[in-house]
Scaffold this motif. Structure first.
Motif, PDB file in Angstrom:
ATOM      1  N   LYS A 145       0.854  -1.183   0.000  1.00 53.15           N
ATOM      2  CA  LYS A 145       0.000   0.000   0.000  1.00 53.15           C
ATOM      3  C   LYS A 145       0.891   1.235   0.000  1.00 53.15           C
ATOM      4  O   LYS A 145       1.740   1.390   0.890  1.00 53.15           O
ATOM      5  N   ASP A 146       0.740   2.037  -1.014  1.00 48.97           N
ATOM      6  CA  ASP A 146       1.536   3.247  -1.132  1.00 48.97           C
ATOM      7  C   ASP A 146       0.889   4.125  -2.199  1.00 48.97           C
ATOM      8  O   ASP A 146       0.444   3.610  -3.221  1.00 48.97           O
ATOM      9  N   PRO A 147       0.827   5.437  -1.954  1.00 50.10           N
ATOM     10  CA  PRO A 147       0.249   6.309  -2.997  1.00 50.10           C
ATOM     11  C   PRO A 147       0.942   6.126  -4.345  1.00 50.10           C
ATOM     12  O   PRO A 147       0.323   6.285  -5.397  1.00 50.10           O
ATOM     13  N   SER A 163      -6.054   9.316   6.089  1.00 49.87           N
ATOM     14  CA  SER A 163      -6.642   9.104   4.764  1.00 49.87           C
ATOM     15  C   SER A 163      -6.494  10.337   3.889  1.00 49.87           C
ATOM     16  O   SER A 163      -6.223  10.243   2.697  1.00 49.87           O
ATOM     17  N   ASN A 191      -4.131  12.605   4.103  1.00 49.05           N
ATOM     18  CA  ASN A 191      -2.726  12.696   3.678  1.00 49.05           C
ATOM     19  C   ASN A 191      -2.432  11.753   2.526  1.00 49.05           C
ATOM     20  O   ASN A 191      -1.752  12.108   1.573  1.00 49.05           O
ATOM     21  N   TYR A 192      -2.964  10.536   2.668  1.00 47.91           N
ATOM     22  CA  TYR A 192      -2.744   9.535   1.618  1.00 47.91           C
ATOM     23  C   TYR A 192      -3.297  10.060   0.291  1.00 47.91           C
ATOM     24  O   TYR A 192      -2.650   9.962  -0.761  1.00 47.91           O
ATOM     25  N   ASN A 228     -11.543   9.417  -2.775  1.00 41.09           N
ATOM     26  CA  ASN A 228     -11.049   8.526  -1.733  1.00 41.09           C
ATOM     27  C   ASN A 228     -12.231   8.223  -0.823  1.00 41.09           C
ATOM     28  O   ASN A 228     -12.850   9.145  -0.296  1.00 41.09           O
ATOM     29  N   LYS A 231      -1.114  12.799  -1.143  1.00 38.09           N
ATOM     30  CA  LYS A 231       0.124  12.274  -1.738  1.00 38.09           C
ATOM     31  C   LYS A 231      -0.157  11.639  -3.095  1.00 38.09           C
ATOM     32  O   LYS A 231       0.636  11.763  -4.026  1.00 38.09           O
ATOM     33  N   THR A 232      -1.295  10.956  -3.185  1.00 38.71           N
ATOM     34  CA  THR A 232      -1.658  10.330  -4.475  1.00 38.71           C
ATOM     35  C   THR A 232      -1.778  11.422  -5.545  1.00 38.71           C
ATOM     36  O   THR A 232      -1.274  11.278  -6.662  1.00 38.71           O
ATOM     37  N   GLY A 259     -10.436   3.472   0.405  1.00 42.54           N
ATOM     38  CA  GLY A 259      -9.463   4.502   0.008  1.00 42.54           C
ATOM     39  C   GLY A 259      -9.634   4.951  -1.438  1.00 42.54           C
ATOM     40  O   GLY A 259     -10.744   5.231  -1.903  1.00 42.54           O
ATOM     41  N   THR A 260      -8.513   4.958  -2.172  1.00 39.12           N
ATOM     42  CA  THR A 260      -8.520   5.483  -3.545  1.00 39.12           C
ATOM     43  C   THR A 260      -9.478   4.721  -4.463  1.00 39.12           C
ATOM     44  O   THR A 260      -9.437   3.492  -4.526  1.00 39.12           O
TER      45      THR A 260
END
Ligand code: AMP
Length: 472
Positions: free
Chosen positions: A166-168, A261, A263-264, A195, A267-268, A294-295
């Motif tokens: 899991k990473d943007p 969430s 922040n994630y 998101n 970043k995406t 999420g995304t």
């Protein structure tokens, strides 16, 4: 002189009263003509270049971004989809091809890829391989929905999944891969994204959403009234005009996201900015399956298109309405693997609908100069007489590993007809093999542009052809 027979017109009243459709159906029955099932379509050779364009680009990008090909069965246990896609979704409630097989097992034709891929990840203990596991699939899916323009009961998707991380950057990489496939075929697209947070964030949001929609119940379509009880998040998915004003005022999920969430999500977006991918934030985008977290994102054509009424031409991949029809979509599903019995494994993926993408490409091509290459042949093999035909088939077979693309037609016998065919296929070279050449073990090579002919030995044929075509 023979007596002329006089034909009298039968008055309208006396004509047997039969609906033209009924007559056609009767005739068809007598002749045993079978038709396509509703919502099914044939993929015809005339469209092959479009299919190849999407397949080749998807496959090449899969290789470049290190996705490995995986193929799962068309048929799976029905509960796999019911549990993962979720009750209350259109797919599970209305659209699955579900039946008992001869052993009484409840099975379903796959309506989407992700559930099968997750099943396979668990079946084969793929968490033991280096993570993330990146998988690419291509194939047909089945949904028993109401056929209309761009919507079929069997359709193809290109599908990409990244499991175990899991990473943007991964979310951005997936969107980039999808975007690149369209860029490679020359179709402008944009990404709409949102998101939808974690299960806990969504639960709080859905409570608020339900309260809001309850108060507006009388303005909603029938489907939305059902959704309100069964699966309120799907309310945001509704495409009915009547429900739009209600949705436009609805609370937005971003306001219910916690800091992590948010922040994630930020970043995406930074990744997408860096990649210069056109995107639009779409606060009501929730996707049609329950497993997303999420995304989430969808891909839309980014050009003006002509809206097509529902039910559009059923033979042609129909033109599509820009505002309504996503070409593809995807997102994160961080808890699905665990929910399906595997270890906790965050994951994300996307799928592109090929029929819709091809329809959009065709529509775009009408007004814009893009070239979807037709597979071209290098050589046309023309033969004369029985001996020529027999020997020609042998020589064509001998060339199968040469890398040369050879066209031929044993149904055409005259040289004139074969040269005409070669001309219309725009091949640069023609091989001609008649009685004399069979005896001499030679073949004539004709340059189609200059008309110059040269006789060469059959053993040298391949190297001479390659030299002439600069394919050494
Ligand atoms: P989904 O799996 O529902 O997220 O859909 C992803 C993409 O698959 C859509 O954007 C469409 O391009 C395509 N798709 C989904 N359902 C159909 C259908 N019934 N007929 C044709 N294409 C479809």
């Amino acid at each position: 002189m023979p007596k002329k027979t006089k034909y009298h017109s039968v008055s309208e009243k006396k004509k047997p009263k039969k609906e033209p459709v009924a007559i056609a159906a009767e005739k068809d029955k007598a002749k045993k003509i079978y038709h396509l099932l509703r919502g099914m379509h044939d993929i015809l050779p005339k469209d092959e270049k479009y299919w190849q364009a999407f397949y080749n680009n998807a496959q090449q990008l899969a290789i470049y971004f290190q996705f490995n090909k995986i193929e799962t069965p068309l048929l799976e246990e029905a509960n796999l989809f019911i549990r993962s896609v979720g009750r209350g979704t259109d797919i599970v409630d209305k659209e699955m091809y579900i039946f008992e097989d001869r052993d009484g097992a409840k099975v379903a034709l796959r309506p989407e890829f992700t559930a099968s891929i997750v099943r396979s990840y668990i079946t084969h203990g793929m968490w033991n391989s280096p993570q993330p596991v990146k998988l690419f699939s291509w194939g047909p899916l089945f949904r028993h929905n109401r056929p209309q323009a761009g919507r079929y009961r069997e359709f193809f998707q290109a599908n990409f999944e990244v499991l175990g991380a899991k990473d943007p950057a991964i979310d951005a990489e997936l969107m980039l891969t999808a975007y690149n496939i369209y860029a490679a075929v020359g179709l402008p697209v944009e990404i709409r994204l949102n998101n939808i947070g974690s299960a806990a964030e969504r639960e709080r949001y859905v409570a608020e959403l339900t309260n809001y929609y309850r108060a507006k119940r009388s303005y909603l379509c029938d489907d939305c009234r059902t959704r309100l009880n069964k699966n309120p998040l799907r309310l945001l998915d509704c495409k009915e005009e009547q429900c739009r004003p209600v949705r436009d005022e609805a609370p937005q999920i971003v306001d219910w996201l916690d800091e992590a969430s948010r922040n994630y999500f930020m970043k995406t977006l930074e990744f997408l900015d860096e990649l210069e991918i056109p995107y639009i934030l779409s606060s009501y985008l929730v996707r049609g399956m329950d497993y997303y977290t999420g995304t989430v994102f969808e891909i839309y054509p980014a050009f003006e298109s002509t809206p097509v009424k529902e039910g559009g031409n059923k033979d042609e991949p129909a033109a599509i309405e820009t505002a309504q029809s996503a070409l593809g979509g995807g997102g994160r599903y961080d808890v699905l693997v665990e929910e399906m019995g595997g270890r906790p494994t965050p994951a994300a993926g996307f799928a592109l609908g090929i029929e819709r993408s091809i329809a959009a490409l065709k529509q775009y091509k009408e007004k814009n100069p893009i070239n979807v290459a037709t597979p071209a042949y290098d050589v046309y093999f023309a033969q004369l007489g029985e001996d020529g035909k027999r020997r020609a088939l042998k020589l064509i077979n001998d060339l199968k590993n040469s890398g040369l693309k050879i066209a031929f037609n044993f149904f055409k016998n005259s040289l004139k007809a074969q040269l005409e065919a070669a001309n219309s296929m725009k091949v640069p070279l023609v091989l001609i093999l008649g009685q004399k050449e069979v005896q001499d073990q030679t073949v004539i090579i004709r340059d189609m542009e200059s008309g110059v002919q040269e006789t060469v030995g059959q053993k040298k044929m391949e190297s001479v052809l390659k030299k002439k075509l600069n394919k050494q």
